[in-house]
Design a protein around this motif. Structure first.
Motif, PDB file in Angstrom:
ATOM      1  N   ALA A 186      -0.281  -0.420  -1.543  1.00 42.19           N
ATOM      2  CA  ALA A 186      -1.812  -1.175  -0.618  1.00 42.19           C
ATOM      3  C   ALA A 186      -2.508   0.268  -0.718  1.00 42.19           C
ATOM      4  O   ALA A 186      -3.713   0.355  -0.499  1.00 42.19           O
ATOM      5  CB  ALA A 186      -1.862  -1.664   0.357  1.00 42.19           C
ATOM      6  N   THR A 242       0.297  -7.815   1.297  1.00 44.62           N
ATOM      7  CA  THR A 242      -0.128  -6.472   1.052  1.00 44.62           C
ATOM      8  C   THR A 242      -0.266  -6.728  -0.648  1.00 44.62           C
ATOM      9  O   THR A 242      -1.303  -6.257  -0.768  1.00 44.62           O
ATOM     10  CB  THR A 242       0.904  -5.560   1.356  1.00 44.62           C
ATOM     11  OG1 THR A 242       0.699  -4.971   2.753  1.00 44.62           O
ATOM     12  CG2 THR A 242       0.708  -3.983   0.875  1.00 44.62           C
ATOM     13  N   SER A 261      -0.021  -0.637   4.923  1.00 40.94           N
ATOM     14  CA  SER A 261      -1.418  -1.528   4.945  1.00 40.94           C
ATOM     15  C   SER A 261      -1.286  -1.720   6.028  1.00 40.94           C
ATOM     16  O   SER A 261      -1.614  -1.829   7.369  1.00 40.94           O
ATOM     17  CB  SER A 261      -0.002  -2.881   4.502  1.00 40.94           C
ATOM     18  OG  SER A 261      -0.566  -3.676   5.033  1.00 40.94           O
TER      19      SER A 261
END
Ligand code: KE4
Length: 432
Positions: A34, A165, A401
């Motif tokens: 992410a 994520t 994340s």
């Protein structure tokens, strides 16, 4: 704040790892999917510090995703593991240490009367779901969007953590047959839960939730939601399951259920209970647990369950938390961190929400309160990624994340909180 940007050895090591391991990691949550870039490869951890293979040091706010509440290598835990090692590593036969750890868990967690030890949170939740279905003779399970309970097929539906994520909340490979018995509702949505039970009055085996959620970022249950969970499961004959793998022994020694005076039927535990070694547990009311094989007929087994090194680490950790409770210190340090982050974000004119319970928290980049997945998913994840690297370059290791919680340990002293806030203020200033 010193800038840490040379991570060449980590990059090369990650390229090599990718040739032999999917994505170069053994857990998707570590892939930095992410935030971009590549993971840093760790060489050493001690107290609140991580050191990567390029020699960069970071103040660690992951703590192995929760277990390291006492920091890395707490002396009493290290000694306990070393002592256990003198007697071997695994026997596949009972030991007194397993009973000792079970007794400590029962002493700590109000609703738990009997315990089975396993090797991971995933194994604990899948065993708990099977037990709930076996005891009730019912098929359906209610879970909540953004809650993550490990990579159990029936619970990998609208899951949080790495599933959220990496945008695979419903993973390929989870069959329709499996997921059809999983009903997903919005966290904190009492009306939605009432409607679900009205629709399925006699087929819900259990409701499972994170009583303090960490896997969509930190989200707390409303008192009404908590009360409705107990009221509705009791009214319709379903079991109430608290997944305290993350918040257990974290938000209080007795976990979220002790904080909220809640009384679940079953509790899933992991992370802290293993002191950083592979150990998790599920437990609850005796009449339910006595359905587990060989006392009862619900199958459950595991080669390394109750492993001697892991039980030694778990016992030492729980005894440390019981005998020198760090929770007042954790509350003080975490409150300082949260207040500092909030005032920095405010000063830099950034829309944010900060949710915190004890030493787990999340700084969300959004202008509306985050009360469930519908609100969490609207966060500005690009802004989060920029903030993450701004911290990383200043020697602060944050969860990779927006949909994760960060963790403060008993080793995060005033100086480290100040250093963190200095780095965060500079990183937030760059986002404006
Ligand atoms: P493990 O199988 O990863 O030990 O536990 C699964 C699990 C179950 N329940 C809750 C509430 C959890 O948070 C977890 C695991 N948490 C993630 C981090 N959000 C572990 C990190 C990872 O998957 O590497």
């Amino acid at each position: 704040m010193k800038h840490t940007t040379n991570r060449e050895r980590s990059r090369v090591a990650h390229e090599r790892a990718k040739r032999v391991t999917p994505g170069g990691v053994n857990s998707a949550a570590r892939a930095f999917g992410a935030v971009g870039g590549h993971p840093i490869v760790i060489a050493h951890a001690e107290g609140p510090w991580l050191t990567d293979i390029d020699g960069n040091r970071y103040i660690d706010y992951i703590g192995s995703w929760g277990p390291m509440i006492l920091g890395h290598q707490p002396p009493s835990v290290k000694r306990a593991i070393q002592a256990a090692l003198e007697h071997g590593t695994s026997y596949g036969a009972p030991t007194e240490a397993e009973t000792r750890l079970a007794e400590l868990i029962i002493e700590a967690v109000p609703s738990v009367e009997m315990v089975r030890l396993v090797s991971s949170g995933t194994e604990a939740t899948l065993s708990t779901i099977r037990l709930a279905r076996g005891v009730t003779g019912r098929d359906k399970i209610v879970k909540f969007a953004g809650n993550y309970h490990g990579h159990v097929d029936s619970l990998l539906v609208s899951a949080g953590s790495a599933a959220a994520t990496l945008s695979v909340p419903n993973s390929p490979g989870v069959t329709t047959g499996t997921s059809q018995d999983t009903l997903v509702r919005e966290y904190n949505d009492v009306a939605g839960l009432e409607a679900t039970f009205a629709q399925h009055p006699s087929s819900i085996a259990a409701v499972i939730l994170e009583p303090v959620c960490g896997n969509m970022g930190c989200v707390t249950p409303t008192p009404e939601f908590l009360q409705s969970l107990r009221r509705l499961t009791s009214q319709y004959g379903a079991l109430l399951v608290f997944d305290e793998v993350m918040c257990g022994f974290r938000v209080a020694f007795g976990g979220a259920q002790s904080l909220f005076q809640a009384d679940p039927d079953l509790t899933v535990m992991g992370k802290i209970v293993g002191g950083g070694l592979p150990l998790a547990a599920f437990g609850g009311k005796r009449w339910i647990m006595e359905h587990v094989l060989p006392a009862g007929k619900v199958f459950q087994a595991g080669t390394l369950s109750g492993n001697p090194l892991a039980t030694a680490a778990g016992i030492a950790t729980l005894e440390a938390l019981r005998d020198q409770p760090p929770y007042e210190l954790l509350e003080r340090q975490s409150a300082r961190l949260a207040e500092g982050l909030a005032s920095s974000a405010q000063r830099h004119g950034l829309p944010f929400q900060l949710n915190r319970v004890g030493s787990m928290m999340t700084l969300f980049f959004t202008d509306q309160p985050v009360t469930g997945w519908e609100t969490a998913k609207r966060c500005n994840t690009q802004r989060f990624a920029q903030f993450f690297w701004g911290l990383m370059d200043r020697g602060v290791y944050w969860p990779c994340s927006q949909f994760e919680a960060l963790f403060v340990s008993s080793q995060h002293d005033d100086q480290l909180i100040d250093l963190t806030l200095e780095a965060a203020d500079e990183a937030l200033a760059e986002l404006g």
